[in-house]
Write a protein that holds these residues in place. Sequence first.
Motif, PDB file in Angstrom:
ATOM      1  N   MET B 446       0.394  -1.074   0.287  1.00 46.87           N
ATOM      2  CA  MET B 446       0.270   0.192   0.135  1.00 46.87           C
ATOM      3  C   MET B 446       0.819   1.161  -0.775  1.00 46.87           C
ATOM      4  SD  MET B 446      -2.580  -0.741   2.429  1.00 46.87           S
ATOM      5  CE  MET B 446      -3.928   0.992   2.876  1.00 46.87           C
ATOM      6  N   GLU B 447       1.639   1.222   0.570  1.00 54.22           N
ATOM      7  CA  GLU B 447       2.974   3.164   1.356  1.00 54.22           C
ATOM      8  C   GLU B 447       3.253   2.703  -0.127  1.00 54.22           C
ATOM      9  OE1 GLU B 447       6.219   2.130   3.830  1.00 54.22           O
ATOM     10  OE2 GLU B 447       6.307   4.500   3.365  1.00 54.22           O
ATOM     11  N   LYS B 448       4.038   1.895  -1.270  1.00 54.84           N
ATOM     12  CA  LYS B 448       4.338   1.412  -2.348  1.00 54.84           C
ATOM     13  C   LYS B 448       3.518   2.176  -3.703  1.00 54.84           C
ATOM     14  CE  LYS B 448       7.004  -0.899  -5.575  1.00 54.84           C
ATOM     15  NZ  LYS B 448       7.383  -2.670  -5.940  1.00 54.84           N
ATOM     16  N   ASN B 449       2.347   2.026  -3.713  1.00 52.18           N
ATOM     17  CA  ASN B 449       1.347   1.957  -4.362  1.00 52.18           C
ATOM     18  C   ASN B 449       0.878   3.734  -4.371  1.00 52.18           C
ATOM     19  OD1 ASN B 449       1.168   0.455  -6.296  1.00 52.18           O
ATOM     20  ND2 ASN B 449       0.641  -0.663  -4.596  1.00 52.18           N
ATOM     21  N   LEU B 450       0.572   4.102  -3.004  1.00 55.54           N
ATOM     22  CA  LEU B 450      -0.440   5.377  -2.093  1.00 55.54           C
ATOM     23  C   LEU B 450       1.844   5.999  -2.964  1.00 55.54           C
ATOM     24  CD1 LEU B 450      -1.305   7.549  -0.795  1.00 55.54           C
ATOM     25  CD2 LEU B 450       0.385   6.607   1.091  1.00 55.54           C
ATOM     26  N   LYS B 451       3.082   6.028  -2.409  1.00 56.20           N
ATOM     27  CA  LYS B 451       3.863   7.042  -3.047  1.00 56.20           C
ATOM     28  C   LYS B 451       4.251   7.539  -5.243  1.00 56.20           C
ATOM     29  CE  LYS B 451       7.098   6.396   1.065  1.00 56.20           C
ATOM     30  NZ  LYS B 451       7.545   5.915   2.108  1.00 56.20           N
ATOM     31  N   MET B 456       3.030  10.620  -9.824  1.00 49.06           N
ATOM     32  CA  MET B 456       2.305  10.932 -11.105  1.00 49.06           C
ATOM     33  C   MET B 456       1.153  12.262 -10.630  1.00 49.06           C
ATOM     34  SD  MET B 456       1.024   6.778 -11.056  1.00 49.06           S
ATOM     35  CE  MET B 456      -1.115   7.091 -12.728  1.00 49.06           C
ATOM     36  N   SER B 457       1.118  12.197  -8.992  1.00 49.62           N
ATOM     37  CA  SER B 457       0.434  13.473  -9.261  1.00 49.62           C
ATOM     38  C   SER B 457       1.049  14.626  -8.712  1.00 49.62           C
ATOM     39  CB  SER B 457      -1.034  13.648  -8.255  1.00 49.62           C
ATOM     40  OG  SER B 457      -0.437  13.029  -7.007  1.00 49.62           O
TER      41      SER B 457
END
Lengths: 157, 504
Positions: B446-451, B456-457
């Motif tokens: 989760m942390e990786k995908n959040l970062k 990206m944004s």
Amino acid sequence: MTERTADTISGLFLIAVALVAAAAAQFLPTTIAKEFAGPSFMPTLVSMALGICGAGIVFKARSIPQTQRMPGWSETDRAGAIRIAVVALAIAAYNLLLEPLGYLIVTFAFLVFLLWYLKVSWFLNLIISLIATVSTYAMFVIWLKVVLPMGLLEFYF
Amino acid sequence: MEIIQNVLLGFSVALQPINLLYCFIGVLAGTLIGVLPGIGPVTGVAILIPITFGMDPITATIMLAGIYYGAMYGGSTTSILINVPGESASVMTAVDGYQMAKQGRAGAALGMSAFGSFIGGTVSVVGLMFIAPPVAKLALSFGPPEYFVLMLLGLATLTRLAGKNLFKGLGMGFLGMLIGTVGLDPVAGVQRFTFGRADLLDGIGFVSVAMGLFALGEILINIEGSPAERVFSTQIGSLMPTKSDWLACKWTIVRSTIIGFFIGSLPGAGATVSAFMAYAAEKKASKTPERFGQGAIEGVCAAETANNAATGGALVPLLTLGIPSSATVAILMGALMMYGLRPGPLLLTERPDFFWGVVTSMYIGNVMLLVLNLPMIGLWIKILKVPYPVLIPIILLFISLGAYTVGGSYVDLWIMFAFGILGYLMRKFDYPAAPLLLALVLGPIMEKNLKLSLKMSHGSIAIFFQRPITLILIALIVFSLVWPLLVSRFSKGKQALELPVVDE
């Protein structure tokens, strides 16, 4: 112990864990190479959330009737607590002695002790301990090629 | 027809002698683990991971999956005969099953569980075959924001379903995520909370955590109480359900299979919740609900059909999205990653032999279980008579060996020990263990995908609200959190359903 006390204690414990973790997270860098949400971001966020949950548990505990007892807790059962302490200490001793004494010696001693403590007959005890030690050794070391510490017997292997 | 080709490919893998052998070993070990109270499927799969080292990943996974669904069969035996569920998914089986045994109808209850399990298990594999490919295709278009929100949904359902106190479930989830931050930061590579120890760089191994929380914690609880005498109440009688039993259960099986499969595929729900929901649904649908709890065969059938149907459902999110739906599946996922496979949407296209081989092996395994369970019931009862004091030291030895071999260091022995004490305390203080383990596995991903999403944004969280799939998922999260509150508001006075502690 009443349910109210149990929830209050465990909730406070979670708050304490959260505070320590949040404090420790402040020593981590906040950003590396202009990264959004750096290394300290997640630990800080999660420990804050954990603290809120702890507070929620403590707060909710106040509405539990004072008389409600915690299931599975008995103040008079000393024997149970002693059994747990003995088994836990046996595991700790196993972990500590595994490297210096080696797998075969420590495992055999561990099994003999626990089976004796749990009142299994001596005959059965020695047979189970011997078979379990030798067969796990055969399975893990010979078949699966796992390196287990041999300790004192290192010379022979 | 692509699917026929795929199924043929699967059978060509699953029918290889070595795979058949390990499928058999898996379901046999699974049944044994299901029968023995004190070790559940989480521990069972974790203990046997070291044995799979050096095996072909397909063979290894076939065996581990066999343990998982095999345990669901085995769990019914003890529930019915001695009112001791072998694992949490069989809790609902004991309610009516034990009453039936007391009335001298243990055989019919055991027989109906086996047939219900077989039908539920097999149909759910068909469901898995048809649903997994389109889900995987959809998941191919997922980016980090979708994955992040999807995992959030998984954790939300899990904490919502685990126990009666929302804060306790959530708290354990956050504790698991916090423990998951130990080791290297997934993007920047900075060391966190490692105390300078090299063996903590990879983080806290979740196999050791699982063995501690689930196996050692359970053993300590059992040691504390004085060992109760296990009494077999009756003769077993004929194992074949009568014609009227079949008539009573006909629609139960259909309903429970559907409920089991879909609830099982929800991240965070799993077999225990499925069995519970199916039982509740049957009681509601019945014209004579007062019979439930007094030995209604539909109750036994609903619970057992659903918990087996859930196993096929549970593999959908694992094999298509790389998201485990329960603690047992989380361990399975860890094993796959150890074999160098990446559970996720690419698995189906990159390793079709793996996916279809494992899935078709589940048909074969279900047939084996049906054959194993009924004629061998006498053997399972004999095993139950092995005194617990003999089992405890041997289980302890196996979990220590497992933690050491999987983790490869002494630190793992201590992690197992520490989490064993924590697991014991969590049971005493009534905290669910499954959210902690699942969050420990999901947290770093989760942390990786959040970062990555924030990268990206350029740091704006608006990215989660601008994509159609994330919006749908966010709506589901809100719904899953608010819905139970609404239900309890509108059903005042009615008895609320209370879930058993989920230990799978």
